[in-house]
Write an enzyme that holds these catalytic residues in place. Structure first.
Site, PDB file in Angstrom:
ATOM      1  N   ASP A   6      -0.935  43.481  29.479  1.00 50.25           N
ATOM      2  CA  ASP A   6      -1.032  42.094  29.938  1.00 50.25           C
ATOM      3  C   ASP A   6       0.367  41.566  30.220  1.00 50.25           C
ATOM      4  O   ASP A   6       1.360  42.097  29.725  1.00 50.25           O
ATOM      5  CB  ASP A   6      -1.717  41.216  28.876  1.00 50.25           C
ATOM      6  N   SER A   7       0.423  40.478  30.971  1.00 51.64           N
ATOM      7  CA  SER A   7       1.712  39.848  31.245  1.00 51.64           C
ATOM      8  C   SER A   7       2.342  39.283  29.965  1.00 51.64           C
ATOM      9  O   SER A   7       3.551  39.107  29.908  1.00 51.64           O
ATOM     10  CB  SER A   7       1.528  38.724  32.265  1.00 51.64           C
ATOM     11  N   CYS A  69      -4.769  41.670  32.399  1.00 50.39           N
ATOM     12  CA  CYS A  69      -4.239  40.469  33.057  1.00 50.39           C
ATOM     13  C   CYS A  69      -4.943  40.265  34.409  1.00 50.39           C
ATOM     14  O   CYS A  69      -4.937  41.171  35.258  1.00 50.39           O
ATOM     15  CB  CYS A  69      -2.742  40.667  33.266  1.00 50.39           C
ATOM     16  N   GLU A 152      -0.134  28.392  25.936  1.00 50.71           N
ATOM     17  CA  GLU A 152       0.986  29.073  25.266  1.00 50.71           C
ATOM     18  C   GLU A 152       1.735  28.125  24.338  1.00 50.71           C
ATOM     19  O   GLU A 152       2.260  28.530  23.306  1.00 50.71           O
ATOM     20  CB  GLU A 152       1.963  29.645  26.302  1.00 50.71           C
ATOM     21  N   CYS A 182      -8.568  34.047  33.857  1.00 51.27           N
ATOM     22  CA  CYS A 182      -7.224  34.083  33.278  1.00 51.27           C
ATOM     23  C   CYS A 182      -7.394  34.374  31.795  1.00 51.27           C
ATOM     24  O   CYS A 182      -8.287  33.821  31.139  1.00 51.27           O
ATOM     25  CB  CYS A 182      -6.512  32.748  33.481  1.00 51.27           C
ATOM     26  N   HIS A 184      -5.872  33.405  29.319  1.00 59.98           N
ATOM     27  CA  HIS A 184      -5.631  32.288  28.399  1.00 59.98           C
ATOM     28  C   HIS A 184      -6.816  31.331  28.264  1.00 59.98           C
ATOM     29  O   HIS A 184      -6.897  30.583  27.301  1.00 59.98           O
ATOM     30  CB  HIS A 184      -4.437  31.459  28.879  1.00 59.98           C
TER      31      HIS A 184
END
Ligand code: DGL
Length: 282
Positions: A6-7, A69, A152, A182, A184
């Protein structure tokens, strides 16, 4: 051992569902947290970072890498597959999250799917391309560049998050299904569910991604073997911040994270004791 890339640490929401579906498999997770977020980056940079991370996971001994990701999956998956596994029966494979997400959306939707993700994910048009292969559904796609940074920051349960989600969701019109494209956004699920019109289904595709991997492994034996259900984590950013944030995304404690660093365009076997904090600007 399955590699998961993942990023940053968001992909731990995907790892969480992969572990539930495959509890006896071992995973090594590489989060490029020192260079995240990827979502606003140009395509060439995403390709470069993705190559480095996938190469590192191959060097760790993974024969199968899951790109968790959505940004990388939308922008770079085909490139990575052509470069590292041109032969579908070859020794290594790379899988992404976009096709399972599109399949789950088409199965759920009555005809009009909304998709929300990073700027780069939405600009790629990849999700809509995959939906078009599956059915005549309409797709409305909107970029939400503020949402991943809000998560984040640990603000996912705040009024700021609710307002930002509601503001983005208001742009979707008469969709019947909204896909969270996404890593997140599962942490914002409650905010999305509160913001959509009554009757609109909000789809976190992570469980479908895990089920799709399970089915793929049954069709393609030999790319990984069952282990003890262990996980190992590596990151390019600050390992302590990775652990702290990562536990929110994984929903359980993380083992100590190994720091890896870019050196001369490669992450492969370039361990370093020097820990950089924050985003590396190139
Ligand atoms: N992991 C990214 C994604 O799923 C979100 C964070 C980023 O922009 O790097 O698209």
């Amino acid at each position: 051992m399955i590699g998961v890339y993942d990023s940053g640490f968001g992909g731990l929401t995907v790892l969480k569902t992969l572990r539930t579906a495959l509890p006896r498999h071992d995973f090594v997770f590489l989060g490029d947290s020192g260079r995240a977020p990827y979502g606003g980056r140009d395509v060439d940079t995403v390709l470069d970072f993705a190559e480095q991370c996938v190469e590192r996971l191959f060097e760790e001994g993974c024969r199968l890498v899951v790109v968790a990701c959505h940004t990388v999956s939308c922008v770079a998956l085909r490139h990575l597959q052509r470069r590292y596994c041109p032969n579908p029966c070859g020794p290594r494979r790379i899988l992404g999250v976009t096709i399972p997400a599109a399949e789950a959306a088409v199965a759920l939707s009555d005809g009009h799917i909304g998709v929300i993700g990073t700027t780069r994910t939405i600009a790629s048009g990849t999700f809509a391309t995959e939906v078009a292969k599956l059915g005549p559904h309409r797709v409305t796609a909107l970029a939400a560049p503020l949402l991943a940074p809000i998560v984040e920051e640990g603000w996912d349960e705040t009024e700021i998050a609710k307002l930002a989600v509601a503001r983005y969701v208001a742009g979707f019109g008469d969709i019947d299904t909204l896909v969270l494209s996404c890593t997140h956004y599962p942490l914002l699920l409650a905010a999305f569910e509160a913001a959509v019109r009554p009757g609109v289904r909000v789809l976190d595709p992570s469980p479908a991604i895990a089920q799709s991997l399970l089915a793929w492994l049954q069709r393609h034996p030999g790319y990984t073997e069952e282990g003890t259900g262990a996980i190992r984590t590596m990151c390019t950013g600050d390992p302590e911040s990775f652990r702290r944030n990562g536990e929110r995304f994984l929903g359980s404690p993380l083992p100590p994270t190994q720091h890896v660093e870019e050196e001369r365009g490669s992450l492969a076997h370039r361990d370093s004791v020097r820990v950089r904090v924050g985003q590396i600007v190139r």
